[in-house]
Design a protein around this motif. Structure first.
Motif, PDB file in Angstrom:
ATOM      1  N   ILE A  67      38.310 -11.130  30.787  1.00  0.00           N
ATOM      2  CA  ILE A  67      38.632 -11.175  32.215  1.00  0.00           C
ATOM      3  C   ILE A  67      40.083 -10.751  32.440  1.00  0.00           C
ATOM      4  O   ILE A  67      40.391  -9.989  33.367  1.00  0.00           O
ATOM      5  CB  ILE A  67      38.371 -12.580  32.779  1.00  0.00           C
ATOM      6  N   SER A  86      40.363  -6.987  31.894  1.00  0.00           N
ATOM      7  CA  SER A  86      39.808  -6.256  33.031  1.00  0.00           C
ATOM      8  C   SER A  86      40.737  -6.329  34.233  1.00  0.00           C
ATOM      9  O   SER A  86      40.893  -5.348  34.970  1.00  0.00           O
ATOM     10  CB  SER A  86      38.427  -6.821  33.395  1.00  0.00           C
ATOM     11  N   GLY A  87      41.350  -7.498  34.429  1.00  0.00           N
ATOM     12  CA  GLY A  87      42.316  -7.616  35.518  1.00  0.00           C
ATOM     13  C   GLY A  87      43.498  -6.689  35.323  1.00  0.00           C
ATOM     14  O   GLY A  87      43.970  -6.051  36.272  1.00  0.00           O
ATOM     15  N   THR A 103      29.560 -11.362  31.294  1.00  0.00           N
ATOM     16  CA  THR A 103      30.889 -10.984  31.754  1.00  0.00           C
ATOM     17  C   THR A 103      31.164  -9.507  31.490  1.00  0.00           C
ATOM     18  O   THR A 103      31.811  -8.827  32.301  1.00  0.00           O
ATOM     19  CB  THR A 103      31.957 -11.855  31.076  1.00  0.00           C
ATOM     20  N   THR A 139      32.206  -7.224  34.636  1.00  0.00           N
ATOM     21  CA  THR A 139      33.482  -6.505  34.709  1.00  0.00           C
ATOM     22  C   THR A 139      33.262  -4.996  34.758  1.00  0.00           C
ATOM     23  O   THR A 139      33.967  -4.285  35.487  1.00  0.00           O
ATOM     24  CB  THR A 139      34.372  -6.858  33.510  1.00  0.00           C
ATOM     25  N   PHE A 164      32.045  -4.168  38.316  1.00  0.00           N
ATOM     26  CA  PHE A 164      33.118  -4.205  39.312  1.00  0.00           C
ATOM     27  C   PHE A 164      34.084  -3.044  39.119  1.00  0.00           C
ATOM     28  O   PHE A 164      34.690  -2.574  40.096  1.00  0.00           O
ATOM     29  CB  PHE A 164      33.876  -5.529  39.251  1.00  0.00           C
ATOM     30  N   ASP A 165      34.239  -2.573  37.905  1.00  0.00           N
ATOM     31  CA  ASP A 165      35.061  -1.393  37.657  1.00  0.00           C
ATOM     32  C   ASP A 165      34.553  -0.217  38.492  1.00  0.00           C
ATOM     33  O   ASP A 165      35.341   0.556  39.048  1.00  0.00           O
ATOM     34  CB  ASP A 165      35.022  -1.040  36.168  1.00  0.00           C
ATOM     35  N   ASN A 217      34.867  -1.152  42.427  1.00  0.00           N
ATOM     36  CA  ASN A 217      36.253  -1.145  42.858  1.00  0.00           C
ATOM     37  C   ASN A 217      36.729   0.219  43.334  1.00  0.00           C
ATOM     38  O   ASN A 217      37.712   0.320  44.069  1.00  0.00           O
ATOM     39  CB  ASN A 217      37.134  -1.634  41.702  1.00  0.00           C
ATOM     40  N   LEU A 251      37.189  -9.200  41.245  1.00  0.00           N
ATOM     41  CA  LEU A 251      36.770  -9.278  39.845  1.00  0.00           C
ATOM     42  C   LEU A 251      36.197 -10.653  39.527  1.00  0.00           C
ATOM     43  O   LEU A 251      35.129 -10.771  38.896  1.00  0.00           O
ATOM     44  CB  LEU A 251      37.967  -8.978  38.940  1.00  0.00           C
ATOM     45  N   VAL A 256      32.292 -11.705  38.428  1.00  0.00           N
ATOM     46  CA  VAL A 256      31.937 -12.430  37.194  1.00  0.00           C
ATOM     47  C   VAL A 256      31.128 -13.681  37.518  1.00  0.00           C
ATOM     48  O   VAL A 256      30.022 -13.880  36.986  1.00  0.00           O
ATOM     49  CB  VAL A 256      33.209 -12.796  36.404  1.00  0.00           C
TER      50      VAL A 256
END
Length: 461
Positions: free
Chosen positions: A172, A175-176, A261, A265, A268-269, A272, A302, A306
């Motif tokens: 996480i 990814s952030g 997860t 992630t 969401f990539d 986003n 993000l 998750v």
């Protein structure tokens, strides 16, 4: 490269170069990208293929495919000595890349640190792991040094309950950083992060032994997850239908959460970057204010992705065991069925980064030939020009997108079949395995649509 080169930026660079008759330093601006293809037709066809796979499993005999995931064994190719040599070599490469990041060119497109980490590592090696297995276990920059140090006895034993929870938190955080940091491809910052991570991991390895790598090191967790999908395992010495290695693993709650997860992630990539997401956070995709302006909504999005996917998947599995009329099997079903999401996460990773890889690998070749940006030509390739022309031609764009879509559909089909095979282990009586996977099949059909929509959706950034 995800963080340095979005396809819209490439178009901006091409337009800038065309307008200036003399050499100039490239500067990319935030742009939008709209795919002008009949993607609705392709998306519908992809969803239909996954749906037909589900229907076929309903018609075929209940224990169909029980033997399909068996593997043919052979003697492992890599011995411990070779693994040590490879690890030491990769340690030397890591040290060189950190040095290049600190002392080389500041341009991320000319520096081997970001190009090596994001292009070779995050895109190339991770994608390769789904083909030949967990190669990180052999090439990571710690095992070789640990062997040279005599494999010291661990000072602390990691409790079993720790599981993969440290790796989940690292995933996480990683990814952030990838999605929200203002400069995730700055060579010097990356070098410092990599150096700190290497030192901390080495300390954990010495204190806790090899268990530290298996439980807390993010690279091992990712490569082990995707490596389990490979038809070929050079480490175990076996070959079979993709996914056979997952059936030989003992499912755990932390391993299941890590798999979910990974999918969240990765999804969401893609989300986003879409116009849809930018509209949700009140950003004009054609006048993007910069990454620093959207750090908070990106991190919040993000986390929502998750925890939202964990909740959605948990409800899906609960409905399945309720239909199978055996609620006592919820936890075994949850931990096992989560592994069937790995093919979806893996193929989307490959498909999502394919366009970026086609360009950034060219920058990587140029950087290898001239690592310090001093006009060297060690590979003898000059004059060398990075091309993005295939993004301007409808025929090549169609080939790229159909390759991406084909990978996504193939991955979902594999997930449906793998989920059915896992369900038979949990519900061997009657048709309960089929009932248990019905909600999961619906989940995967919906995710097929989502994955194809993400590939085709207009994108900003």
């Amino acid at each position: 490269m995800q963080v340095a080169m979005k396809m819209g930026r490439f178009f901006g660079s091409v337009k800038l170069a065309a307008c200036l008759p003399c050499a100039a330093s490239a500067h990319v601006s935030e742009q939008g990208f709209v795919l002008l293809l009949p993607t609705d037709v392709y998306t519908g066809a992809g969803v239909a293929i996954v749906l037909l796979t589900v229907l076929a499993l309903m018609i075929l005999p209940e224990r169909f495919g029980m033997n399909a995931f068996s593997a043919k064994r052979f003697h492992p190719i890599f011995g411990q000595n070779l693994a040590t040599i490879l690890s030491l070599f990769c340690l030397a490469v890591t040290v060189f890349m950190v040095w290049i990041g600190l002392s080389g060119p500041r341009d991320p497109l000319a520096n081997l640190m970001p190009l090596g980490l994001w292009t070779l590592g995050w895109i190339g090696l991770v994608s390769l792991s789904g083909v030949i297995g967990n190669i990180w276990a052999w090439v990571n920059p710690w095992n070789g040094l640990y062997a040279v140090l005599g494999r010291p006895k661990p000072l602390i034993q990691i409790p079993n309950w720790v599981g993969h929870w440290p790796a989940i938190l690292l995933l996480i955080a990683f990814s952030g950083f990838l999605l929200a940091d203002v400069a995730p491809d700055d060579p010097a910052r990356l070098s410092r992060f990599v150096a700190i991570y290497w030192v901390v991991t080495l300390a954990g390895l010495i204190v806790c032994g090899p268990a530290w790598l298996g439980r807390a090191e993010l690279g091992h967790a990712i490569f082990a997850a995707y490596g389990g999908l490979a038809a070929l395992s050079l480490r175990q010495g076996g070959v079979g239908v993709p996914g056979w290695q997952l059936l030989e693993r003992k499912a755990s709650l932390s391993g299941a959460v890590f798999a979910i997860t990974l999918l969240a992630t990765g999804s969401f990539d893609g989300i986003n970057e879409t116009f849809w997401w930018l509209a949700q956070i009140d950003v004009n995709p054609l006048e993007f204010p910069g990454r620093s302006a959207v750090v908070t909504p990106t991190l919040i999005g993000l986390l929502i992705a998750v925890f939202g996917l964990l909740l959605c998947f948990g409800i899906t599995v609960w409905l399945g065991v309720w239909l199978a009329r055996d609620m006592t099997q919820f936890r075994p079903a949850f931990t096992s069925f989560a592994l069937s999401l790995l093919p979806i996460a893996f193929v989307y990773h490959v498909a999502h980064y394919l366009p970026s890889f086609l360009v950034s690998v060219q920058y990587g070749v140029a950087a290898i030939s001239d690592p310090l940006a001093q006009g060297d030509d060690f590979l003898g390739i000059q004059p060398f020009y990075v091309t993005t022309g295939f993004f301007n031609v409808m025929e090549t764009v169609r080939v790229i997108w159909l390759t991406q879509a084909g990978l996504v559909v193939l991955g979902h089909v594999g997930s449906v079949i793998l989920a059915h095979r896992l369900a038979v282990n949990i519900f061997p009586e009657g048709r309960r395995a089929l009932f248990a996977t019905l909600p999961l099949s619906g989940f995967m059909i919906a995710y097929t649509f989502l994955g194809l929509w993400l590939l085709a959706a207009p994108r900003g950034l």
